[in-house]
Design a protein around this motif. Structure first.
Motif, short mmCIF file in Angstrom:
data_model
loop_
_atom_site.label_atom_id
_atom_site.label_comp_id
_atom_site.label_asym_id
_atom_site.label_seq_id
_atom_site.Cartn_x
_atom_site.Cartn_y
_atom_site.Cartn_z
N THR A 169 0.85 -1.19 0.00
CA THR A 169 0.00 0.00 0.00
C THR A 169 0.89 1.24 0.00
N GLY A 170 0.30 2.36 -0.42
CA GLY A 170 1.06 3.61 -0.41
C GLY A 170 2.18 3.67 -1.42
N PHE A 171 2.12 2.82 -2.47
CA PHE A 171 3.08 2.86 -3.58
C PHE A 171 4.50 2.50 -3.11
N ARG A 172 4.60 1.49 -2.26
CA ARG A 172 5.89 1.06 -1.71
C ARG A 172 6.22 -0.35 -2.17
N GLY A 173 7.47 -0.74 -1.99
CA GLY A 173 7.91 -2.10 -2.30
C GLY A 173 8.23 -2.28 -3.77
N ALA A 174 8.27 -3.54 -4.19
CA ALA A 174 8.56 -3.86 -5.59
C ALA A 174 7.48 -3.26 -6.48
N ARG A 175 7.79 -3.09 -7.75
CA ARG A 175 6.84 -2.48 -8.69
C ARG A 175 7.11 -2.97 -10.11
N THR A 176 6.11 -2.80 -10.95
CA THR A 176 6.27 -3.21 -12.34
C THR A 176 6.94 -2.13 -13.17
N GLY A 177 6.88 -0.88 -12.74
CA GLY A 177 7.22 0.24 -13.59
C GLY A 177 6.01 0.52 -14.47
N TYR A 178 5.96 1.69 -15.07
CA TYR A 178 4.81 2.04 -15.91
C TYR A 178 4.83 1.22 -17.19
N ARG A 179 3.77 0.52 -17.43
CA ARG A 179 3.65 -0.36 -18.60
C ARG A 179 2.27 -0.22 -19.22
N SER A 180 2.19 -0.44 -20.52
CA SER A 180 0.89 -0.45 -21.22
C SER A 180 0.20 -1.79 -21.05
N GLU A 181 0.98 -2.85 -20.91
CA GLU A 181 0.39 -4.17 -20.67
C GLU A 181 1.46 -5.15 -20.22
N MET A 182 1.01 -6.18 -19.53
CA MET A 182 1.88 -7.29 -19.14
C MET A 182 1.02 -8.54 -19.11
N SER A 183 1.41 -9.54 -19.89
CA SER A 183 0.64 -10.80 -19.88
C SER A 183 1.06 -11.69 -18.71
N THR A 184 2.25 -11.46 -18.20
CA THR A 184 2.71 -12.10 -16.96
C THR A 184 3.46 -11.01 -16.19
N MET A 185 3.51 -11.14 -14.87
CA MET A 185 4.07 -10.05 -14.07
C MET A 185 5.27 -10.46 -13.23
N GLY A 186 5.84 -11.64 -13.50
CA GLY A 186 7.05 -12.06 -12.79
C GLY A 186 6.89 -12.02 -11.29
N VAL A 187 7.84 -11.36 -10.60
CA VAL A 187 7.80 -11.30 -9.14
C VAL A 187 6.60 -10.53 -8.62
N MET A 188 5.95 -9.75 -9.47
CA MET A 188 4.78 -8.98 -9.04
C MET A 188 3.46 -9.73 -9.24
N GLU A 189 3.54 -10.96 -9.72
CA GLU A 189 2.31 -11.75 -9.87
C GLU A 189 1.67 -11.98 -8.50
N ASP A 190 0.39 -11.67 -8.40
CA ASP A 190 -0.37 -11.81 -7.15
C ASP A 190 0.24 -11.01 -6.00
N GLU A 191 0.79 -9.83 -6.30
CA GLU A 191 1.43 -9.02 -5.27
C GLU A 191 0.91 -7.58 -5.20
N THR A 192 0.05 -7.15 -6.12
CA THR A 192 -0.34 -5.73 -6.19
C THR A 192 -1.26 -5.32 -5.05
N SER A 193 -0.86 -4.23 -4.37
CA SER A 193 -1.69 -3.64 -3.31
C SER A 193 -2.02 -2.18 -3.57
N SER A 194 -1.31 -1.53 -4.51
CA SER A 194 -1.62 -0.15 -4.89
C SER A 194 -1.21 0.05 -6.34
N LEU A 195 -1.83 1.07 -6.99
CA LEU A 195 -1.59 1.31 -8.41
C LEU A 195 -1.55 2.79 -8.72
N ARG A 196 -0.83 3.13 -9.78
CA ARG A 196 -0.83 4.49 -10.34
C ARG A 196 -0.96 4.40 -11.86
N TRP A 197 -1.66 5.37 -12.43
CA TRP A 197 -1.81 5.46 -13.89
C TRP A 197 -1.20 6.79 -14.34
N ARG A 198 -0.55 6.76 -15.50
CA ARG A 198 -0.04 8.01 -16.10
C ARG A 198 -0.21 7.94 -17.62
#
Length: 198
Positions: A169-198
């Motif tokens: 939460t609060g945009f902390r920890g590991a992250r994907t980086g800004y991406r348009s799409e990802m069909s798999t998310m590697g270490v971030m698979e099943d890990e997302t607790s917060s998001l940002r869009w740009r």
């Protein structure tokens, strides 16, 4: 004889323990089933309003304000470029909504890799613009739909939006980086607790 009696008591104790565990398992499963939303949810990011539907078709109709009412199935949608063009056509090149459009999809998140499983469609009144500043954010998914915390495994952005998924939460920890799409998310698979869009 004493050994048999002691063995019988141990067996009886183990059987009682196992029976209790077996009875508890369905209760835990029922509890999870009760809290799981319908499989296709949407959220108006600014308002935090979440609605869940039985079908992806209904979810997309809601997220687009009725502008796309014949979406394909969730499983085929990410491979359907006509569907992507229809969602992206709701905004102008600068991210502003076209005339008569009140809602645009910013991203569609999937429960499983390769765009499979339940979906969470995020929408807003406009898309993203051409700069690198943050347009929208969700500080804590649990505040809106706790079932989706740590369940996102693939996604695709729309309306010129790129998405950054954060481990905590609060945009902390590991992250994907800004991406348009990802069909798999590697270490971030099943890990997302917060998001940002740009």
């Amino acid at each position: 004889m004493r050994t048999t009696s002691k063995g019988t008591r141990i067996f009886a104790a183990v059987a009682t323990l196992l029976a209790g565990m077996t009875a508890a398992a369905p209760a835990a499963q029922a509890s999870e089933a009760e809290t799981r939303p319908l499989p296709h949810c949407t959220m108006y990011i600014s308002a935090g309003t979440v609605d869940c539907y039985a079908t992806f078709h209904e979810a997309i109709a809601n997220a687009t304000g009725g502008k796309v009412t014949d979406a394909p199935s969730a499983a085929s949608a990410m491979h359907d470029e006509v569907f992507a063009q229809r969602l992206n056509s709701l905004t102008e090149p600068d991210g502003s909504p076209k005339t008569g459009v009140a809602r645009v999809v910013t991203s569609i998140e999937f429960q499983h890799p390769r765009y499979q499983g339940a979906t969470f469609t995020w929408y807003q009144s406009r898309g993203c613009d051409n700069d690198t500043g943050v347009e929208y954010s969700v500080r804590n998914i649990k505040d809106h739909n706790s079932w989706w915390n740590d369940r996102i495994s693939s996604f695709r952005g729309y309306s010129k939006c790129q998405v950054n998924h954060y481990e905590h939460t609060g945009f902390r920890g590991a992250r994907t980086g800004y991406r348009s799409e990802m069909s798999t998310m590697g270490v971030m698979e099943d890990e997302t607790s917060s998001l940002r869009w740009r």
